[in-house]
Design an enzyme around this catalytic site. Sequence first.
Site, PDB file in Angstrom:
ATOM      1  N   HIS A   1      -6.356   3.717  16.145  1.00  0.00           N
ATOM      2  CA  HIS A   1      -7.317   3.840  15.048  1.00  0.00           C
ATOM      3  C   HIS A   1      -8.593   3.045  15.321  1.00  0.00           C
ATOM      4  CE1 HIS A   1      -4.590   5.663  11.824  1.00  0.00           C
ATOM      5  NE2 HIS A   1      -3.864   5.609  12.934  1.00  0.00           N
TER       6      HIS A   1
ATOM      7  N   TYR B   1      -0.197  -6.435  17.380  1.00  0.00           N
ATOM      8  CA  TYR B   1      -1.540  -6.693  16.887  1.00  0.00           C
ATOM      9  C   TYR B   1      -2.181  -7.827  17.688  1.00  0.00           C
ATOM     10  CZ  TYR B   1      -0.834  -3.596  12.948  1.00  0.00           C
ATOM     11  OH  TYR B   1      -0.641  -2.476  12.172  1.00  0.00           O
TER      12      TYR B   1
END
Length: 354
Positions: A65, A332
């Site tokens: 994304h 992440y």
Amino acid sequence: MPNDPDLTRNQRLLRGVAIAGVLSGAAGLFAWSAGWLGAYPLTSAQLIERMEANAGVHPGYRRAHPRGICFSGYLEMNGSLAPLSRASLLEPGRVQVLGRLSVGAGNPHAADTSVPVRSMALLVRQPDGQQWRMAMNNPPVLAVRTPEDFYEQLGAMRPDPATGKSDPARVKAFFDAHPESDEFRAWAASYRPSDSFASTAYNSINAFLLVDAKGQRQAVRWSMVPQLAATPLGAAGVADDALQQDLLLRLQSGPLRWTWRFVLAGADDDVDDPTHSWPAERRQVEAGTLVVEQARAQLEGDCYGFNFDPLVLPQGVEPSGDAILRARSSAYAQSYRRRTLEGQPSSQHQGAQP
């Protein structure tokens, strides 16, 4: 994407393949760990390298994304869930938020409407300094249950260098071997994206536990439900930055709102399985309203420098035992380390400007 109610079977299959391919990229980020995963030696580095092999390397960007827009606003809470959790955010009142809306294309220069998958990420700072970070997507469920299966899904979705597209037969074989994907595939085949970020619903997908003052736990999932009615996305004539421009234009007329709706699990619901929805009759609670006031291009906005790690939780909220959810944090961190070492890209071709 055309809004055609008479899609053929093959078109529905290709629609499902396309959505699954995008989600496998997003889900790849769900599947990290700091070391080995599961029963065989799978590492976060291997997963990110498979993602990069599928989508290419775009220095300075998130690995999933990467195309998005920052926003700011606040949550107006009504206190209806405060008895179930010690988290001060759920008490009545207003809390400022930083967020990001994004699309699922792995290329940050792809058009906003090139894929139907969209995401909303939030960072909320409670008055006591604790943070609650969230990462939500428009699908209600995932296709598989484990990081290892996500890794295999990434392999199944690998594009053919000659065509740039996944092999439908290979994708079908993967899904046929994973019957737990049935609910996801049914959603993907029938989903019609709207023409706006502001009329899209975003789901936690994974379950979390609300913990009250006595230590009692209630499993929940949640959704940000738009208060703007959806209009189907048109088939042609859409600008590359259409969703970002639409958001900025709507905000010129005033704030945009989503209802923060929680679903409470029943005693017999599997809270650790992200491939299945809970029954529709489960209790639902509207805990408050997300109000988005401003938006800004991501490379000039505050959201660029944050990881929206959904395991950053305040006291009173805990992760469920979902294997995918519990594997997300180091992904992440891995993605963040790579993009920060690469340096921030220039603002050229970044879509809508403020």
